[in-house]
Design a protein around this motif. Structure first.
Motif, PDB file in Angstrom:
ATOM      1  N   ARG A   1       1.833   4.838 -19.704  1.00 20.62           N
ATOM      2  CA  ARG A   1       1.064   4.054 -18.732  1.00 20.62           C
ATOM      3  C   ARG A   1      -0.297   3.665 -19.314  1.00 20.62           C
ATOM      4  NH1 ARG A   1       2.385   1.434 -15.927  1.00 20.62           N
ATOM      5  NH2 ARG A   1       1.277   1.748 -14.018  1.00 20.62           N
TER       6      ARG A   1
ATOM      7  N   GLU B   1      -0.262   5.278  -1.970  1.00 25.51           N
ATOM      8  CA  GLU B   1      -1.049   6.363  -2.564  1.00 25.51           C
ATOM      9  C   GLU B   1      -0.945   7.555  -1.618  1.00 25.51           C
ATOM     10  OE1 GLU B   1      -2.018   5.459  -5.453  1.00 25.51           O
ATOM     11  OE2 GLU B   1      -2.236   3.290  -5.261  1.00 25.51           O
TER      12      GLU B   1
ATOM     13  N   HIS C   1       0.822  -6.757  -4.957  1.00 19.55           N
ATOM     14  CA  HIS C   1       1.353  -5.393  -5.008  1.00 19.55           C
ATOM     15  C   HIS C   1       1.844  -4.943  -3.641  1.00 19.55           C
ATOM     16  CE1 HIS C   1      -0.707  -3.419  -8.781  1.00 19.55           C
ATOM     17  NE2 HIS C   1       0.399  -4.074  -9.080  1.00 19.55           N
TER      18      HIS C   1
ATOM     19  N   TYR D   1      -4.197   8.440 -15.238  1.00 17.32           N
ATOM     20  CA  TYR D   1      -2.923   9.153 -15.073  1.00 17.32           C
ATOM     21  C   TYR D   1      -2.893  10.516 -15.754  1.00 17.32           C
ATOM     22  CZ  TYR D   1      -0.706   4.979 -13.179  1.00 17.32           C
ATOM     23  OH  TYR D   1      -0.361   3.920 -12.393  1.00 17.32           O
TER      24      TYR D   1
ATOM     25  N   LEU E   1       9.329  -3.468 -12.844  1.00 22.36           N
ATOM     26  CA  LEU E   1       9.261  -3.956 -11.461  1.00 22.36           C
ATOM     27  C   LEU E   1       8.112  -3.265 -10.741  1.00 22.36           C
ATOM     28  CD1 LEU E   1      12.972  -3.661 -10.309  1.00 22.36           C
ATOM     29  CD2 LEU E   1      11.647  -5.756 -10.451  1.00 22.36           C
TER      30      LEU E   1
ATOM     31  N   GLU F   1      -4.837 -12.504 -17.328  1.00 21.09           N
ATOM     32  CA  GLU F   1      -3.813 -12.355 -18.371  1.00 21.09           C
ATOM     33  C   GLU F   1      -3.439 -13.731 -18.901  1.00 21.09           C
ATOM     34  OE1 GLU F   1      -1.468  -9.316 -18.657  1.00 21.09           O
ATOM     35  OE2 GLU F   1      -1.294  -8.680 -16.579  1.00 21.09           O
TER      36      GLU F   1
ATOM     37  N   ARG G   1      -5.674 -10.319 -12.444  1.00 22.52           N
ATOM     38  CA  ARG G   1      -5.889  -9.916 -13.843  1.00 22.52           C
ATOM     39  C   ARG G   1      -5.921 -11.179 -14.698  1.00 22.52           C
ATOM     40  NH1 ARG G   1      -1.831  -4.618 -14.288  1.00 22.52           N
ATOM     41  NH2 ARG G   1      -2.618  -3.663 -12.366  1.00 22.52           N
TER      42      ARG G   1
ATOM     43  N   LEU H   1       1.168 -12.923 -14.092  1.00 20.22           N
ATOM     44  CA  LEU H   1       0.320 -13.908 -13.406  1.00 20.22           C
ATOM     45  C   LEU H   1      -1.125 -13.427 -13.378  1.00 20.22           C
ATOM     46  CD1 LEU H   1       2.847 -14.321 -10.533  1.00 20.22           C
ATOM     47  CD2 LEU H   1       2.187 -16.170 -12.068  1.00 20.22           C
TER      48      LEU H   1
ATOM     49  N   THR I   1      -5.418   1.231  -6.597  1.00 17.43           N
ATOM     50  CA  THR I   1      -5.534   2.699  -6.534  1.00 17.43           C
ATOM     51  C   THR I   1      -6.999   3.129  -6.448  1.00 17.43           C
ATOM     52  OG1 THR I   1      -3.531   2.806  -7.859  1.00 17.43           O
ATOM     53  CG2 THR I   1      -4.783   4.843  -7.660  1.00 17.43           C
TER      54      THR I   1
ATOM     55  N   GLU J   1      -6.237  -3.871  -9.416  1.00 17.77           N
ATOM     56  CA  GLU J   1      -5.240  -2.946  -8.857  1.00 17.77           C
ATOM     57  C   GLU J   1      -5.903  -2.287  -7.660  1.00 17.77           C
ATOM     58  OE1 GLU J   1      -4.888   1.013 -10.128  1.00 17.77           O
ATOM     59  OE2 GLU J   1      -6.918   0.792  -9.375  1.00 17.77           O
TER      60      GLU J   1
HETATM   61  P1  HAM Z   1       0.553  -1.463 -12.944  1.00 21.38           P
HETATM   62  O1  HAM Z   1       1.649  -0.954 -13.807  1.00 21.38           O
HETATM   63  O2  HAM Z   1      -0.632  -2.021 -13.637  1.00 21.38           O
HETATM   64  O3  HAM Z   1       0.120  -0.227 -12.040  1.00 21.38           O
HETATM   65  O4  HAM Z   1       1.117  -2.526 -11.925  1.00 21.38           O
HETATM   66  C1  HAM Z   1       2.233  -2.233 -11.113  1.00 21.38           C
HETATM   67  C2  HAM Z   1       3.205  -3.393 -11.119  1.00 21.38           C
HETATM   68  O5  HAM Z   1       2.516  -4.601 -10.797  1.00 21.38           O
HETATM   69  C3  HAM Z   1       3.862  -3.693 -12.451  1.00 21.38           C
HETATM   70  O6  HAM Z   1       4.946  -2.845 -12.693  1.00 21.38           O
HETATM   71  C4  HAM Z   1       4.300  -5.141 -12.259  1.00 21.38           C
HETATM   72  O7  HAM Z   1       5.486  -5.210 -11.497  1.00 21.38           O
HETATM   73  C5  HAM Z   1       3.165  -5.701 -11.422  1.00 21.38           C
HETATM   74  N1  HAM Z   1       2.199  -6.434 -12.265  1.00 21.38           N
HETATM   75  C6  HAM Z   1       1.216  -5.910 -13.023  1.00 21.38           C
HETATM   76  N2  HAM Z   1       0.530  -6.894 -13.642  1.00 21.38           N
HETATM   77  C7  HAM Z   1       1.097  -8.058 -13.261  1.00 21.38           C
HETATM   78  C8  HAM Z   1       0.843  -9.431 -13.560  1.00 21.38           C
HETATM   79  N3  HAM Z   1      -0.160  -9.808 -14.350  1.00 21.38           N
HETATM   80  N4  HAM Z   1       1.647 -10.370 -12.998  1.00 21.38           N
HETATM   81  C9  HAM Z   1       2.667 -10.015 -12.174  1.00 21.38           C
HETATM   82  N5  HAM Z   1       2.932  -8.731 -11.851  1.00 21.38           N
HETATM   83  C10 HAM Z   1       2.169  -7.764 -12.392  1.00 21.38           C
HETATM   84  C11 HAM Z   1      -0.915  -0.260 -11.167  1.00 21.38           C
HETATM   85  O8  HAM Z   1      -1.547  -1.239 -10.870  1.00 21.38           O
HETATM   86  C12 HAM Z   1      -1.209   1.093 -10.546  1.00 21.38           C
HETATM   87  N6  HAM Z   1      -2.325   0.922  -9.619  1.00 21.38           N
HETATM   88  C13 HAM Z   1       0.027   1.616  -9.827  1.00 21.38           C
HETATM   89  C14 HAM Z   1      -0.250   2.941  -9.183  1.00 21.38           C
HETATM   90  C15 HAM Z   1      -0.484   3.164  -7.874  1.00 21.38           C
HETATM   91  N7  HAM Z   1      -0.347   4.095  -9.811  1.00 21.38           N
HETATM   92  C16 HAM Z   1      -0.637   5.028  -8.942  1.00 21.38           C
HETATM   93  N8  HAM Z   1      -0.742   4.455  -7.759  1.00 21.38           N
END
Ligand code: HAM
Length: 426
Positions: free
Chosen positions: A255, A128, A124, A260, A279, A112, A110, A119, A81, A79
């Protein structure tokens, strides 16, 4: 033959247009909100994420793509952040600018188990806002996410919101949960039994029906907020009401990442299915800057997953932009030599031009021009060279005419200009 790694995707030329349009729309909206772009490396020190996301979180425990290079331990960013906060501090933006609104677009990684919407390499679109504790910036951020989704033409999404309070409030609520869940510990799923010890809040968003049932009557974390956090959350909610952004309070939204606190939110969409229906998601992380070596300061952000946006957006609303192409067919060695100069001249004049690099027959090359949906074809053969002309074929009506070679670029420019004028009149 080599195959791509499971959970990664090739984005082929016919899809890239859509990606570029999504990126273009995002950049337009970011600029309306005065967010500036930041690009950080995709490879970072592994410890950055251990420290930021928390060593008991699922991402850190199971999903990091780690790279050991000699004594050094890196990883592909899961990610952004943490990376953005690192860059904010390392580049002294805290001292030089203080409050800052940043956005980024790029790949995350990731490890996963791949499935629809999940994926190993995904992308993303995130923001921020670092340097303010004020609830107005939470409202701005949520409005921005809402505007982005609308601008992509996505509807039917649902905003869920909650407040985790400050870290003291979180601690209080963890104690309450521990007491409430203790008697039914053995009825929780095996994953939640581990979460009970390591990261009890995560039990709240367990997708297992049996756990959901046990959690039905659990009190809301917002009942345990201190007065500052309560007022903060009320202001955020009032702001959403004032902006007429529909929201649902969800006591189960916690979350997955340790950083957070206070406001947390998710934009969900039913078409994504029950397992990974987000989303995009985000929230406040008011301790991360300090944790990574800066002064205590408020921060809030979110990230949308591009692949998930693509799963739900109505592709009919996205008309790929067509740039008119001039396709040059040179018949014979001599014509090809002249052709190179002509291609260069067309391009210097801003005209998209291509030629047949396979030395096809006239019929074969015309077929290729058709495959490319060329607007005009230019045919240069020995006959044309003798008279210093070139054949210009209109691929819409099939008409052709001879034009002086010295005038062809200007003729095509005029044709495109008049087509553009007609389009704007329409
Ligand atoms: P997160 O919920 O881990 O938050 O990821 C944000 C979005 O990325 C998810 O809602 C989803 O749409 C997408 N996503 C996450 N993992 C996958 C995956 N394996 N494959 C496809 N799409 C995925 C964050 O990463 C935080 N950094 C968000 C944030 C920014 N919070 C504060 N600032």
């Amino acid at each position: 033959m080599f195959k791509k790694i499971a959970g990664t995707k090739d984005i082929l030329p016919e899809e890239v247009g859509l990606w570029q349009q999504i990126e273009g729309v995002s950049r337009r909206i970011f600029s309306l909100y005065n967010f500036k772009e930041i690009r950080t490396p995709i490879i970072e020190e592994k410890n950055l994420f251990f420290r930021s996301l928390g060593d008991t979180t699922e991402i850190v425990q199971k999903q990091m793509f780690e790279i050991c290079h000699g004594e050094d331990h890196y990883c592909l960013r899961p990610e952004a952040t943490a990376s953005v906060v690192r860059a904010y501090l390392e580049n002294n933006l805290d001292k030089q600018i203080g409050f800052i609104k940043l956005f980024y677009i790029g790949p995350m990684f990731r490890a996963e188990r791949p499935q629809k919407g999940r994926l190993r390499q995904f992308h993303h679109i995130g923001v921020e806002a670092i340097g303010s504790l004020e609830p107005e910036i939470d409202i701005e951020i949520i409005c921005l996410a809402n505007s982005l989704l609308k601008a992509y033409g996505i509807d039917g999404f649902r905003l869920e919101i909650n407040s985790l309070g400050c870290f003291e409030d979180k601690k209080k609520f963890v104690e309450v949960l521990r007491e409430k869940l203790k008697p039914s510990l053995s009825e929780l799923c095996s994953e939640c039994q581990i979460r009970y010890q390591r990261n009890i809040l995560r039990i709240l968003d367990c997708k297992q029906d049996s756990c959901k049932q046990l959690l039905k009557d659990i009190p809301a974390g917002t009942d345990f907020l201190c007065s500052f956090c309560k007022t903060h959350f009320q202001t955020v909610i009032s702001g959403l009401k004032a902006q007429q952004i529909p929201y649902f309070l969800s006591k189960f939204l916690v979350r997955g990442l340790d950083y957070y606190n206070r406001t947390v939110f998710e934009f969900k969409h039913p078409d994504l299915g029950p397992q990974q229906d987000a989303l995009g998601a985000g929230g406040r992380y008011d301790s991360l800057v300090k944790q990574l070596g800066g002064e205590e300061t408020g921060a809030v952000g979110f990230a949308l997953g591009i692949e998930r946006l693509l799963l739900v957006l109505n592709k009919k609303n996205w008309i790929p932009q067509k740039i008119p192409l001039v396709y040059l067919i040179c018949l014979g060695e001599n014509a090809r030599k002249h052709g190179i100069n002509l291609l260069a001249k067309l391009r210097e004049n801003g005209i998209t031009a291509d030629t047949d690099f396979e030395h096809r027959s006239l019929k074969g090359a015309l077929r290729k021009a058709n495959d490319f949906s060329a607007r005009y074809v230019l045919i240069l053969g020995d006959d044309e060279l003798k008279t210093n002309t070139i054949t210009l074929k209109d691929m819409r009506d099939g008409n052709q005419q001879k034009v002086l070679l010295s005038e062809i670029v200007q003729v095509i420019k005029r044709l495109f200009d008049s087509e553009n004028n007609n389009k704007t009149k329409d």
